[in-house]
Motif scaffolding. Structure first.
Motif, PDB file in Angstrom:
ATOM      1  N   GLY B  57       0.793  -1.219   0.146  1.00 42.45           N
ATOM      2  CA  GLY B  57       0.100  -0.006   0.028  1.00 42.45           C
ATOM      3  C   GLY B  57       0.874   1.243   0.211  1.00 42.45           C
ATOM      4  O   GLY B  57       0.311   2.212  -0.768  1.00 42.45           O
ATOM      5  N   GLY B  58       2.061   1.255   0.867  1.00 43.22           N
ATOM      6  CA  GLY B  58       2.912   2.394   0.894  1.00 43.22           C
ATOM      7  C   GLY B  58       3.524   2.638  -0.542  1.00 43.22           C
ATOM      8  O   GLY B  58       3.510   3.902  -0.873  1.00 43.22           O
ATOM      9  N   ALA B  59       4.066   1.330  -1.278  1.00 40.77           N
ATOM     10  CA  ALA B  59       4.434   1.705  -2.435  1.00 40.77           C
ATOM     11  C   ALA B  59       3.561   2.291  -3.380  1.00 40.77           C
ATOM     12  O   ALA B  59       3.780   3.051  -4.334  1.00 40.77           O
ATOM     13  CB  ALA B  59       5.095   0.360  -3.000  1.00 40.77           C
ATOM     14  N   ALA B  62       2.928   5.798  -2.938  1.00 43.74           N
ATOM     15  CA  ALA B  62       4.025   6.734  -3.375  1.00 43.74           C
ATOM     16  C   ALA B  62       4.147   6.781  -4.902  1.00 43.74           C
ATOM     17  O   ALA B  62       4.512   7.941  -5.416  1.00 43.74           O
ATOM     18  CB  ALA B  62       5.406   5.947  -2.750  1.00 43.74           C
ATOM     19  N   ASN B  63       3.540   5.772  -5.391  1.00 45.07           N
ATOM     20  CA  ASN B  63       3.783   5.994  -6.932  1.00 45.07           C
ATOM     21  C   ASN B  63       2.305   6.447  -7.592  1.00 45.07           C
ATOM     22  O   ASN B  63       2.655   7.253  -8.253  1.00 45.07           O
ATOM     23  CB  ASN B  63       3.690   4.492  -7.642  1.00 45.07           C
ATOM     24  CG  ASN B  63       4.981   3.796  -7.611  1.00 45.07           C
ATOM     25  OD1 ASN B  63       5.871   4.510  -7.631  1.00 45.07           O
ATOM     26  ND2 ASN B  63       4.714   2.273  -7.409  1.00 45.07           N
ATOM     27  N   LEU B  64       1.270   6.686  -6.811  1.00 50.98           N
ATOM     28  CA  LEU B  64       0.289   7.291  -7.374  1.00 50.98           C
ATOM     29  C   LEU B  64       0.165   9.072  -7.002  1.00 50.98           C
ATOM     30  O   LEU B  64      -0.437   9.608  -7.514  1.00 50.98           O
ATOM     31  CB  LEU B  64      -1.041   6.734  -6.549  1.00 50.98           C
ATOM     32  CG  LEU B  64      -1.332   5.226  -7.214  1.00 50.98           C
ATOM     33  CD1 LEU B  64      -2.658   4.679  -6.309  1.00 50.98           C
ATOM     34  CD2 LEU B  64      -1.777   5.436  -8.743  1.00 50.98           C
ATOM     35  N   LEU B  65       1.156   9.507  -5.695  1.00 50.63           N
ATOM     36  CA  LEU B  65       1.010  10.526  -5.510  1.00 50.63           C
ATOM     37  C   LEU B  65       1.717  11.366  -6.642  1.00 50.63           C
ATOM     38  O   LEU B  65       2.579  11.004  -7.117  1.00 50.63           O
ATOM     39  CB  LEU B  65       1.857  10.650  -4.232  1.00 50.63           C
ATOM     40  CG  LEU B  65       0.873  10.551  -2.803  1.00 50.63           C
ATOM     41  CD1 LEU B  65       1.973  10.375  -1.703  1.00 50.63           C
ATOM     42  CD2 LEU B  65      -0.285  11.457  -2.870  1.00 50.63           C
ATOM     43  N   PRO B  66       1.197  12.624  -6.780  1.00 49.03           N
ATOM     44  CA  PRO B  66       1.672  13.252  -7.991  1.00 49.03           C
ATOM     45  C   PRO B  66       3.260  13.860  -7.680  1.00 49.03           C
ATOM     46  O   PRO B  66       3.519  14.208  -6.526  1.00 49.03           O
ATOM     47  CB  PRO B  66       0.748  14.560  -8.073  1.00 49.03           C
ATOM     48  CG  PRO B  66       0.208  14.759  -6.642  1.00 49.03           C
ATOM     49  CD  PRO B  66       0.163  13.251  -6.447  1.00 49.03           C
ATOM     50  N   ASP B  67       4.117  13.841  -8.575  1.00 47.24           N
ATOM     51  CA  ASP B  67       5.502  14.147  -8.252  1.00 47.24           C
ATOM     52  C   ASP B  67       5.607  15.505  -7.765  1.00 47.24           C
ATOM     53  O   ASP B  67       4.802  16.516  -8.511  1.00 47.24           O
ATOM     54  CB  ASP B  67       6.391  13.719  -9.261  1.00 47.24           C
ATOM     55  CG  ASP B  67       6.331  12.435  -9.723  1.00 47.24           C
ATOM     56  OD1 ASP B  67       6.288  11.642  -8.684  1.00 47.24           O
ATOM     57  OD2 ASP B  67       6.887  11.960 -10.817  1.00 47.24           O
ATOM     58  N   ARG B  68       6.468  16.041  -6.830  1.00 47.31           N
ATOM     59  CA  ARG B  68       6.530  17.172  -6.690  1.00 47.31           C
ATOM     60  C   ARG B  68       7.439  18.085  -7.795  1.00 47.31           C
ATOM     61  O   ARG B  68       8.107  17.371  -8.474  1.00 47.31           O
ATOM     62  CB  ARG B  68       7.522  17.507  -5.335  1.00 47.31           C
ATOM     63  CG  ARG B  68       6.959  17.051  -4.033  1.00 47.31           C
ATOM     64  CD  ARG B  68       7.787  17.025  -2.829  1.00 47.31           C
ATOM     65  NE  ARG B  68       9.008  16.027  -3.252  1.00 47.31           N
ATOM     66  CZ  ARG B  68      10.140  16.100  -2.206  1.00 47.31           C
ATOM     67  NH1 ARG B  68      10.040  16.782  -1.088  1.00 47.31           N
ATOM     68  NH2 ARG B  68      10.769  15.057  -2.556  1.00 47.31           N
ATOM     69  N   PRO B  69       7.204  19.093  -8.083  1.00 50.45           N
ATOM     70  CA  PRO B  69       7.655  19.804  -9.010  1.00 50.45           C
ATOM     71  C   PRO B  69       9.316  20.172  -8.893  1.00 50.45           C
ATOM     72  O   PRO B  69       9.738  20.885  -7.832  1.00 50.45           O
ATOM     73  CB  PRO B  69       7.061  21.264  -9.279  1.00 50.45           C
ATOM     74  CG  PRO B  69       6.418  21.431  -8.028  1.00 50.45           C
ATOM     75  CD  PRO B  69       6.127  19.923  -7.395  1.00 50.45           C
TER      76      PRO B  69
END
Lengths: 175, 182
Positions: B57-59, B62-69
């Motif tokens: 779930g953590g992985a 982390a993949n689903l969260l939008p990347d920081r600019p």
């Protein structure tokens, strides 16, 4: 906390007492159902192991012996299925090794006759004639309808009378 | 219930008694031990399953969260791609990132004056120039105004030098561009 531990220990003791009182009887019943003493011992022991982890459930339902018997029967059925699949796999591939059961002293006439009956008929007959369960109780334990249980009992009785060559069996309908 | 004199019932009882007498039940302690082992196995399987679920779930989160600019990538890439006419306006923010590469080209041409061994040698071995030029850049800062003027001139001459200057990882392309420019 201490009370919980005491209850836990008491439950274990009760289970051991229950085991000592019922294991031989259940092994005899499963032997009649299965026709194999070693198999009956194995599945009964396995059912008790499963029952040990569910002691609270056993106590709650109030019929621990019926629970153990049902679990042992299901274990035996799953073993049959596994063996049947293995035998089919053997037959498909190389020829199976010759396996002829030597006639042992435990081959009683009734057990031999019961072996020729379908499994559910055998189970229904054993529950009714050996465990003294009524048709309704047999229906509850086997998950069948009462009419199906009656049919099993009548047909099984007729088949046993034919195999045992004893007309008194067929003449004494009690279902 | 059936009558007690039923011959079939008595046959069943005989068979059951036979099996019951011959049965060799396992000791209760062994049943309890096997039960405890099964219980432990089940608890361990549950714990492993829970750990795997949490890690998975953590992985996934982390993949689903939008990347920081990323601060570097947008700052570096637009500056060389922009048209040369807009360069003077945009050179103000990206100067820190664009100037080092131009300085490395300067370092290549003015190697004898600075005397830097790693940054000034364009034909040096590939593994060494990766990190050393960045560390040797600060001493060149006083002359940055001249280099900026030169870089602007290079940017005006061609886009190839600009793209080469925008890549901070390799200093080889700017060196070749400077050698070809004259």
């Amino acid at each position: 906390m201490k009370q919980e531990i005491r209850e836990w220990l008491l439950t274990v003791e009760e289970f051991e007492e229950f085991y000592a009182q019922t294991v031989a009887r259940l092994t005899g019943q499963l032997y009649v159902m299965l026709g194999d003493l070693h198999e009956a011992q194995d599945v009964v022991a396995e059912a008790y192991v499963k029952g040990w982890t569910r002691r609270a459930q056993l106590d709650r339902e109030g019929q621990p012996e019926a629970w153990i018997r049902t679990v042992a029967w299901r274990l035996a059925v799953s073993r049959w299925r596994f063996r049947r699949r293995s035998a089919e796999a053997w037959r498909r591939g190389t020829p199976p090794p010759a396996h002829v059961e030597a006639p042992g002293p435990e081959h009683l006439v009734l057990v031999d006759a019961l072996r020729g009956l379908p499994a559910q008929q055998r189970r229904s007959l054993t529950l009714h004639y050996l465990c003294d369960l009524t048709v309704e109780q047999v229906a509850v334990e086997t998950g069948l309808s009462a009419s199906t249980v009656k049919t099993h009992l009548v047909r099984g009785r007729a088949a046993l009378a034919d195999r045992l060559h004893d007309p008194r069996i067929e003449e004494a309908p009690d279902v | 219930m059936s009558e007690p004199r039923d011959p079939l019932r008595s046959l069943f009882r005989q068979a059951a008694d036979f099996g019951q007498d011959r049965a060799e039940p396992v000791p209760a302690a062994r049943i309890a031990e096997r039960g405890r082992r099964a219980h432990r196995r089940r608890v361990a399987a549950l714990a492993v399953t829970a750990c795997l679920a949490v890690a998975g779930g953590g992985a996934a989160a982390a993949n689903l969260l939008p990347d920081r600019p990323g601060p570097t990538i947008p700052a570096v890439t637009p500056s060389p791609r922009t048209s040369p006419a807009e360069l003077p306006e945009r050179t103000a923010p990206p100067t820190p990132s664009s100037t080092p590469t131009s300085r490395s080209t300067e370092g290549a041409s003015t190697a004898p004056t600075t005397g830097e061994p790693s940054g000034g040698d364009p034909t040096g071995p590939p593994p060494s120039p990766g990190g050393t030029p960045s560390t040797t850049r600060p001493p060149d800062r006083p002359g940055s105004t001249e280099t900026e003027g030169e870089t602007e001139g290079e940017g005006g001459n061609g886009a190839g030098a600009g793209t080469g200057g925008g890549d901070p990882e390799t200093s080889a392309p700017p060196a070749t561009s400077t050698t070809e420019a004259p």
